[in-house]
Design an enzyme around this catalytic site. Structure first.
Site, PDB file in Angstrom:
ATOM      1  CE  LYS A 119      -4.353  -1.733   0.528  1.00 10.37           C
ATOM      2  NZ  LYS A 119      -5.775  -1.982   1.043  1.00 10.37           N
ATOM      3  CE  LYS A 201      -5.437  -8.414  -2.160  1.00 16.75           C
ATOM      4  NZ  LYS A 201      -6.274  -8.516  -1.324  1.00 16.75           N
ATOM      5  CE  LYS A 204     -12.748  -4.439   0.127  1.00 20.48           C
ATOM      6  NZ  LYS A 204     -11.914  -3.740   0.569  1.00 20.48           N
TER       7      LYS A 204
HETATM    8  P1  ATP Z   1      -8.555  -3.161  -1.072  1.00 23.31           P
HETATM    9  O1  ATP Z   1      -8.136  -3.373  -2.633  1.00 23.31           O
HETATM   10  O2  ATP Z   1      -9.584  -2.174  -0.862  1.00 23.31           O
HETATM   11  O3  ATP Z   1      -7.466  -2.987  -0.293  1.00 23.31           O
HETATM   12  P2  ATP Z   1      -9.142  -5.990  -0.730  1.00 23.31           P
HETATM   13  O4  ATP Z   1      -9.876  -6.456  -2.024  1.00 23.31           O
HETATM   14  O5  ATP Z   1      -7.740  -6.660  -0.635  1.00 23.31           O
HETATM   15  O6  ATP Z   1      -9.252  -4.348  -0.620  1.00 23.31           O
HETATM   16  P3  ATP Z   1      -9.852  -6.264   2.045  1.00 23.31           P
HETATM   17  O7  ATP Z   1     -10.904  -5.385   2.659  1.00 23.31           O
HETATM   18  O8  ATP Z   1      -8.379  -5.861   2.275  1.00 23.31           O
HETATM   19  O9  ATP Z   1      -9.884  -6.335   0.338  1.00 23.31           O
HETATM   20  O10 ATP Z   1     -10.056  -7.889   2.424  1.00 23.31           O
HETATM   21  C1  ATP Z   1     -11.413  -8.277   2.857  1.00 23.31           C
HETATM   22  C2  ATP Z   1     -11.427  -9.849   2.828  1.00 23.31           C
HETATM   23  O11 ATP Z   1     -11.317 -10.478   1.466  1.00 23.31           O
HETATM   24  C3  ATP Z   1     -10.215 -10.313   3.480  1.00 23.31           C
HETATM   25  O12 ATP Z   1     -10.327 -11.382   4.493  1.00 23.31           O
HETATM   26  C4  ATP Z   1      -9.142 -10.760   2.535  1.00 23.31           C
HETATM   27  O13 ATP Z   1      -8.181 -11.665   3.022  1.00 23.31           O
HETATM   28  C5  ATP Z   1     -10.403 -11.134   1.698  1.00 23.31           C
HETATM   29  N1  ATP Z   1      -9.622 -11.003   0.222  1.00 23.31           N
HETATM   30  C6  ATP Z   1      -9.352  -9.896  -0.520  1.00 23.31           C
HETATM   31  N2  ATP Z   1      -8.998 -10.126  -1.759  1.00 23.31           N
HETATM   32  C7  ATP Z   1      -8.985 -11.499  -1.958  1.00 23.31           C
HETATM   33  C8  ATP Z   1      -8.619 -12.466  -3.134  1.00 23.31           C
HETATM   34  N3  ATP Z   1      -8.201 -11.933  -4.111  1.00 23.31           N
HETATM   35  N4  ATP Z   1      -9.073 -13.681  -2.844  1.00 23.31           N
HETATM   36  C9  ATP Z   1      -9.649 -14.281  -1.771  1.00 23.31           C
HETATM   37  N5  ATP Z   1      -9.525 -13.474  -0.620  1.00 23.31           N
HETATM   38  C10 ATP Z   1      -9.320 -12.146  -0.641  1.00 23.31           C
END
Ligand code: ATP
Ligand code: LTN
Length: 338
Positions: A119, A201, A204
């Site tokens: 980040k 990965k 979102k």
């Molecule tokens: P951002 O991109 O906004 O930082 P993010 O998609 O990484 O967000 P988080 O809010 O950090 O999402 O994560 C929420 C939950 O979703 C956590 O349990 C995280 O491990 C899971 N998660 C996020 N991305 C993935 C993915 N690509 N595959 C599986 N689990 C995921």
């Protein structure tokens, strides 16, 4: 009375930051498991808005998105009568415990966190101390509720290990105070990859919406995104995450949502070409998400209901959290009056 009965079950804590749009990665990696585990656990599901502001957020969008995420937790199948769903900022004990944990977290430990490194690279203009101490706040979210299990995606493994270390350190230095939680990271689907760059990965908050399927994407958009997902140019269907990551990712999504073993998906599509696999996968996702999207729309048109769930849940959460926090204050040596 009702609360006592649910609290006697083992406890799950999990949370998602209200940033970006809830995506298939979040669902498969985290939310799907929340729903699966709710029969046997008392679930504490948090919209972690304090975590979200470690990255710049537009206030009006954040407010709207946090409510939308809470509605999506419920639409995904979390029963708000049996579990609690609330905004992290509504339970001040999270910030309070985070401070105390910060005073027991070493900078060397925080320096090793890969999410902080990622980040910081992504948001070079705002490498703030909240981003740095984020893991102690996450540990507070979990330890306040004496969680047994924390269902998350693979990317959160390191934060969970630190949470366990902090609990053990505190318990050892003072006296047993926190339950040491176990991670729940599913064997399949804990790391869903980006559709356009399957070596990273699915995230979102990705700038390119073609990299993810948002849970609220229109059916036509879902079909298009899957059709355009990057695969190699072969025709045989094999699962090889290292050399054929795009295809492996599609097979994983198919297997988890279709509740089929990957080998069976391979047998079904081998020799048929990727076009057929993608079309069927697109339809599978659309059909999977249709009832979710319907329920979501209903909930968003009943704002009073949603608000009452969030208020009641926050009050219950404060009650549980304060029990742990008072204990922590006593252990640390803060003056307390009866
Ligand atoms: P951002 O991109 O906004 O930082 P993010 O998609 O990484 O967000 P988080 O809010 O950090 O999402 O994560 C929420 C939950 O979703 C956590 O349990 C995280 O491990 C899971 N998660 C996020 N991305 C993935 C993915 N690509 N595959 C599986 N689990 C995921
Ligand atoms: N750091 C997590 C979100 C999160 C969380 C939690 C997950 C904050 N607090 C408590 C489980 C339990 C992330 O996904 N980035």
């Amino acid at each position: 009375m009702e609360q006592k009965a649910t609290e006697s079950k083992p406890v799950i804590v999990s949370g998602i930051q209200p940033s970006g749009q809830l995506a298939l990665g979040n669902y498969v990696g985290a939310m799907k498991n929340w729903v699966k585990l709710q029969a046997d656990y008392f679930g504490i599901y948090i919209v972690v808005d304090l975590h979200a502001i470690t990255v710049r957020q537009n206030p009006a969008e954040l407010r709207q998105r946090a409510l939308s995420f809470a509605a999506q937790y419920i639409a995904a199948g979390i029963d708000p009568e049996k579990n609690i769903i609330f905004m992290q900022s509504h339970v001040p004990q999270h910030s309070e415990l985070a401070w105390i944990l910060n005073c027991n977290t070493y900078m060397g430990e925080l320096n090793r966190m890969t999410q902080f490194k990622d980040k910081s690279t992504k948001h070079e203009d705002n490498i703030n101390s909240g981003l740095y101490t984020y893991p102690s706040l996450m540990a507070a979210d979990i330890l306040l509720y004496q969680a047994d299990l924390v269902p998350v995606g693979h990317d959160q493994k390191q934060h969970l290990e630190l949470t366990r270390t902090l609990a053990q350190r505190f318990n050892h230095y003072y006296s047993p105070t926190f339950k040491v939680p176990e991670p729940y990271i599913a064997a399949s689907g804990a790391r869903i990859m980006s559709l356009q760059d399957p070596t990273k990965k699915m995230s979102k908050s990705d700038d390119n919406p073609n990299n993810y399927i948002a849970l609220l994407d229109e059916p036509s958009v879902i079909l298009k995104k899957i059709k355009r997902a990057v695969t190699d140019s072969g025709t045989s269907v094999t699962y090889d995450a290292k050399n054929r990551p795009g295809l492996a990712n599609l097979l994983t999504i198919y297997s988890v949502l279709g509740e089929m073993a990957i080998d069976d998906v391979i047998t079904q599509y081998d020799g048929k070409g990727f076009g057929v696999l993608k079309e069927d996968l697109g339809n599978l996702i659309v059909n999977y998400l249709t009832p979710f999207q319907r329920k979501y729309k209903e909930l968003m048109s009943e704002k009073n209901y949603l608000e009452s769930i969030l208020k009641e849940s926050a009050a219950k959460a404060q009650h549980i959290a304060q029990r742990t926090l008072s204990k922590v204050h006593r252990k640390v040596g803060f003056v307390q009056f009866k």
